[in-house]
Design a protein around this motif. Structure first.
Motif, PDB file in Angstrom:
ATOM      1  N   VAL A 118      43.931   0.968  53.870  1.00  0.00           N
ATOM      2  CA  VAL A 118      43.609   1.409  52.510  1.00  0.00           C
ATOM      3  C   VAL A 118      43.346   2.912  52.499  1.00  0.00           C
ATOM      4  O   VAL A 118      43.834   3.643  51.627  1.00  0.00           O
ATOM      5  N   ILE A 119      42.582   3.389  53.487  1.00  0.00           N
ATOM      6  CA  ILE A 119      42.284   4.821  53.574  1.00  0.00           C
ATOM      7  C   ILE A 119      43.567   5.619  53.807  1.00  0.00           C
ATOM      8  O   ILE A 119      43.784   6.675  53.190  1.00  0.00           O
ATOM      9  N   LYS A 120      44.444   5.112  54.679  1.00  0.00           N
ATOM     10  CA  LYS A 120      45.705   5.808  54.961  1.00  0.00           C
ATOM     11  C   LYS A 120      46.587   5.883  53.726  1.00  0.00           C
ATOM     12  O   LYS A 120      47.303   6.870  53.527  1.00  0.00           O
ATOM     13  N   SER A 121      46.564   4.845  52.899  1.00  0.00           N
ATOM     14  CA  SER A 121      47.395   4.857  51.681  1.00  0.00           C
ATOM     15  C   SER A 121      46.866   5.837  50.640  1.00  0.00           C
ATOM     16  O   SER A 121      47.609   6.299  49.773  1.00  0.00           O
ATOM     17  N   VAL A 171      37.417   7.427  42.908  1.00  0.00           N
ATOM     18  CA  VAL A 171      36.191   8.063  43.375  1.00  0.00           C
ATOM     19  C   VAL A 171      36.508   9.425  43.991  1.00  0.00           C
ATOM     20  O   VAL A 171      35.835  10.424  43.715  1.00  0.00           O
ATOM     21  N   SER A 172      37.547   9.462  44.815  1.00  0.00           N
ATOM     22  CA  SER A 172      37.983  10.743  45.386  1.00  0.00           C
ATOM     23  C   SER A 172      38.431  11.695  44.293  1.00  0.00           C
ATOM     24  O   SER A 172      38.209  12.907  44.368  1.00  0.00           O
ATOM     25  N   GLY A 173      39.076  11.134  43.257  1.00  0.00           N
ATOM     26  CA  GLY A 173      39.526  11.957  42.138  1.00  0.00           C
ATOM     27  C   GLY A 173      38.383  12.631  41.416  1.00  0.00           C
ATOM     28  O   GLY A 173      38.500  13.784  40.975  1.00  0.00           O
ATOM     29  N   LEU A 174      37.249  11.946  41.303  1.00  0.00           N
ATOM     30  CA  LEU A 174      36.076  12.550  40.670  1.00  0.00           C
ATOM     31  C   LEU A 174      35.585  13.755  41.468  1.00  0.00           C
ATOM     32  O   LEU A 174      35.189  14.779  40.894  1.00  0.00           O
ATOM     33  N   SER A 233      51.472   1.124  50.358  1.00  0.00           N
ATOM     34  CA  SER A 233      51.328   0.959  51.805  1.00  0.00           C
ATOM     35  C   SER A 233      50.101   0.131  52.175  1.00  0.00           C
ATOM     36  O   SER A 233      49.986  -0.338  53.308  1.00  0.00           O
ATOM     37  N   ALA A 234      49.186  -0.072  51.228  1.00  0.00           N
ATOM     38  CA  ALA A 234      48.015  -0.913  51.476  1.00  0.00           C
ATOM     39  C   ALA A 234      48.309  -2.377  51.214  1.00  0.00           C
ATOM     40  O   ALA A 234      47.400  -3.220  51.340  1.00  0.00           O
ATOM     41  N   LYS A 235      49.556  -2.683  50.830  1.00  0.00           N
ATOM     42  CA  LYS A 235      49.989  -4.069  50.590  1.00  0.00           C
ATOM     43  C   LYS A 235      49.127  -4.720  49.498  1.00  0.00           C
ATOM     44  O   LYS A 235      48.968  -4.174  48.430  1.00  0.00           O
ATOM     45  N   GLU A 236      48.560  -5.907  49.829  1.00  0.00           N
ATOM     46  CA  GLU A 236      47.796  -6.658  48.828  1.00  0.00           C
ATOM     47  C   GLU A 236      46.527  -5.927  48.391  1.00  0.00           C
ATOM     48  O   GLU A 236      45.943  -6.275  47.361  1.00  0.00           O
ATOM     49  N   ASP A 237      46.100  -4.957  49.176  1.00  0.00           N
ATOM     50  CA  ASP A 237      44.884  -4.212  48.837  1.00  0.00           C
ATOM     51  C   ASP A 237      45.191  -2.928  48.073  1.00  0.00           C
ATOM     52  O   ASP A 237      44.355  -2.009  48.043  1.00  0.00           O
ATOM     53  N   ALA A 238      46.366  -2.856  47.457  1.00  0.00           N
ATOM     54  CA  ALA A 238      46.755  -1.647  46.726  1.00  0.00           C
ATOM     55  C   ALA A 238      45.749  -1.310  45.630  1.00  0.00           C
ATOM     56  O   ALA A 238      45.425  -0.138  45.403  1.00  0.00           O
ATOM     57  N   TRP A 239      45.232  -2.320  44.969  1.00  0.00           N
ATOM     58  CA  TRP A 239      44.286  -2.063  43.877  1.00  0.00           C
ATOM     59  C   TRP A 239      42.987  -1.441  44.396  1.00  0.00           C
ATOM     60  O   TRP A 239      42.362  -0.626  43.706  1.00  0.00           O
ATOM     61  N   ILE A 240      42.582  -1.814  45.621  1.00  0.00           N
ATOM     62  CA  ILE A 240      41.390  -1.209  46.214  1.00  0.00           C
ATOM     63  C   ILE A 240      41.656   0.265  46.517  1.00  0.00           C
ATOM     64  O   ILE A 240      40.792   1.120  46.325  1.00  0.00           O
ATOM     65  N   SER A 241      42.863   0.547  46.990  1.00  0.00           N
ATOM     66  CA  SER A 241      43.247   1.934  47.264  1.00  0.00           C
ATOM     67  C   SER A 241      43.157   2.784  46.007  1.00  0.00           C
ATOM     68  O   SER A 241      42.647   3.916  46.035  1.00  0.00           O
ATOM     69  N   ILE A 242      43.630   2.250  44.885  1.00  0.00           N
ATOM     70  CA  ILE A 242      43.594   3.003  43.626  1.00  0.00           C
ATOM     71  C   ILE A 242      42.167   3.168  43.135  1.00  0.00           C
ATOM     72  O   ILE A 242      41.787   4.232  42.621  1.00  0.00           O
ATOM     73  N   LEU A 243      41.349   2.145  43.312  1.00  0.00           N
ATOM     74  CA  LEU A 243      39.954   2.214  42.888  1.00  0.00           C
ATOM     75  C   LEU A 243      39.196   3.272  43.682  1.00  0.00           C
ATOM     76  O   LEU A 243      38.447   4.087  43.116  1.00  0.00           O
ATOM     77  N   LEU A 303      42.420   2.219  34.181  1.00  0.00           N
ATOM     78  CA  LEU A 303      43.738   1.832  33.670  1.00  0.00           C
ATOM     79  C   LEU A 303      44.752   1.701  34.808  1.00  0.00           C
ATOM     80  O   LEU A 303      45.548   0.750  34.837  1.00  0.00           O
ATOM     81  N   LEU A 304      44.736   2.636  35.753  1.00  0.00           N
ATOM     82  CA  LEU A 304      45.667   2.586  36.879  1.00  0.00           C
ATOM     83  C   LEU A 304      45.365   1.398  37.791  1.00  0.00           C
ATOM     84  O   LEU A 304      46.283   0.734  38.290  1.00  0.00           O
ATOM     85  N   THR A 305      44.088   1.106  38.000  1.00  0.00           N
ATOM     86  CA  THR A 305      43.709  -0.055  38.817  1.00  0.00           C
ATOM     87  C   THR A 305      44.133  -1.341  38.136  1.00  0.00           C
ATOM     88  O   THR A 305      44.650  -2.268  38.791  1.00  0.00           O
ATOM     89  N   THR A 306      43.939  -1.415  36.823  1.00  0.00           N
ATOM     90  CA  THR A 306      44.354  -2.601  36.069  1.00  0.00           C
ATOM     91  C   THR A 306      45.863  -2.794  36.152  1.00  0.00           C
ATOM     92  O   THR A 306      46.345  -3.918  36.356  1.00  0.00           O
TER      93      THR A 306
END
Length: 368
Positions: free
Chosen positions: A181-184, A45-48, A31-41, A227-230
């Motif tokens: 990005v935050i919403k995704s 941080v939230s995952g930590l 849902s973040a479109k081209e910024d999907a990788w930023i969402s995962i990155l 790995l997920l961001t890559t």
């Protein structure tokens, strides 16, 4: 009851496999479109933070698994129905992961084989591994996880050599701002896979060194996030966000773009290996955690329940949805709000609150 233990390296490999799991099946942060990788990155941080939250719960009762901690916080009468809910939840997640395996295999490897037979074959293998013990899962994962990282690295190299990757497909960066990005991220990308790591509270007590255990868990979350961001980056920069969002298995569609000198082509096996290893690890841990719940309720070793449980999970993985599109829609829009939020965040917050109260109450008389 046999005493089971895991090494720190095995825990490290298990968490990476668990987080990668079936997550590679779909593209994350779509849902973040081209910024999907930023969402995962940012989700990493939230995952930590989320994993630190789970570790704190475990540290307040370091020798107990999730269900024993619930009894410690409340009592057995209250703990049994809560344990049953979490057991069914873990089995449900395992059924979804196994369905991913069935869809992947029936699409790319065995198109003429019924998905029922594919799922049943996998769960029988997992059941046999779990019957031998969680240590077998740890050893297997420890051996094969490095290959997944190597294969993902090779895939990046091959795509670069094929002149397939294009950074223009993820530009402009943050064109719509940070809000999409935050919403995704919430609740889907944070809940999957990091919120699902609540199942690992059943595994943490198998590591005796609490201090190094915490560091190992946090390091493994960082590595799995990278790995997920890559993976998200190579999918979006090769297929483009529009094509990637329509692909049933984006990572495998990406590998099909590799073409080096009309010689090295169709390296689907690399992506299939990465996905399948993660699926086996994740489903094994989820089933193990569910079995520990049954063990707690009936007070019999979980090995007595392995075969009936995996057979039911195999059957439910077939009936869980009609087709892949419904399966993805259910996991992305329905499940997070009705299962993930209450079981991954709401109740654990209450559990931590009760544990902290008990801790301070126990400290009171001794300090006075």
């Amino acid at each position: 009851m046999l005493k089971e233990n895991l090494s720190l390296s095995q825990l490290f490999a298990i968490i990476i496999g668990f987080n990668v799991g079936s997550t590679f099946v779909v593209i994350l942060g779509i849902s973040a479109k081209e910024d999907a990788w930023i969402s995962i990155l940012l989700s990493t941080v939230s995952g930590l933070i989320i994993v630190s939250f789970f570790l704190l719960i475990n540290e307040l009762a370091p020798s107990k698994n999730l269900f024993e901690i619930i009894e410690f916080a409340f009592n057995r009468v209250i703990a049994i129905p809560i344990t049953l809910i979490y057991t069914l939840y873990f089995f449900y997640l395992a059924s979804r992961v196994i369905r991913d395996f069935g869809e992947l295999t029936s699409t790319f490897i065995l198109p003429l084989t019924p998905i029922e037979f594919i799922d049943f074959t996998l769960v029988i293998i997992i059941g046999y591994i779990l019957y031998l013990g969680i240590e077998i899962v740890g050893r297997t994962t420890e051996i094969f996880t490095p290959y997944s990282a190597i294969f993902l690295f090779l895939l990046v190299i091959f795509l670069m050599a094929s002149d397939t990757l294009s950074l223009t497909k993820i530009q402009p960066v943050l064109a719509r701002g940070i809000l999409p990005v935050i919403k995704s991220m919430f609740p889907i990308e944070v809940s999957r896979p990091y919120g699902e790591m609540i199942a690992l509270i059943c595994v943490f007590p198998l590591i005796k060194n609490v201090k190094l255990r915490k560091k190992t868990v946090l390091y493994s979350v960082v590595v799995s996030g990278i790995l997920l961001t890559t993976s998200t980056l190579i999918i979006t920069t090769s297929l483009g966000i529009t094509t990637a969002s329509r692909a049933t298995f984006p990572l495998i569609s990406t590998t099909r773009l590799v073409s080096i000198g009309d010689f090295l082509e169709r390296i689907d096996a690399l992506a299939v290996f990465i996905i399948m290893l993660g699926i086996v690890v994740k489903s094994s841990i989820l089933i193990y955690s569910g079995l520990k719940g049954i063990e707690y309720i009936f007070k019999y070793p979980y090995r007595y329940f392995v075969i009936p449980a995996v057979c039911l999970i195999s059957m439910f993985s077939v009936f869980i949805t009609i087709e892949m599109n419904d399966h993805i829609r259910e996991g992305g829009k329905i499940v997070p709000y009705f299962l993930y939020m209450p079981l991954q965040f709401a109740f654990p917050s209450l559990l931590l609150f009760i544990l902290l109260i008990k801790k301070f109450k126990n400290k009171g008389p001794s300090s006075s």
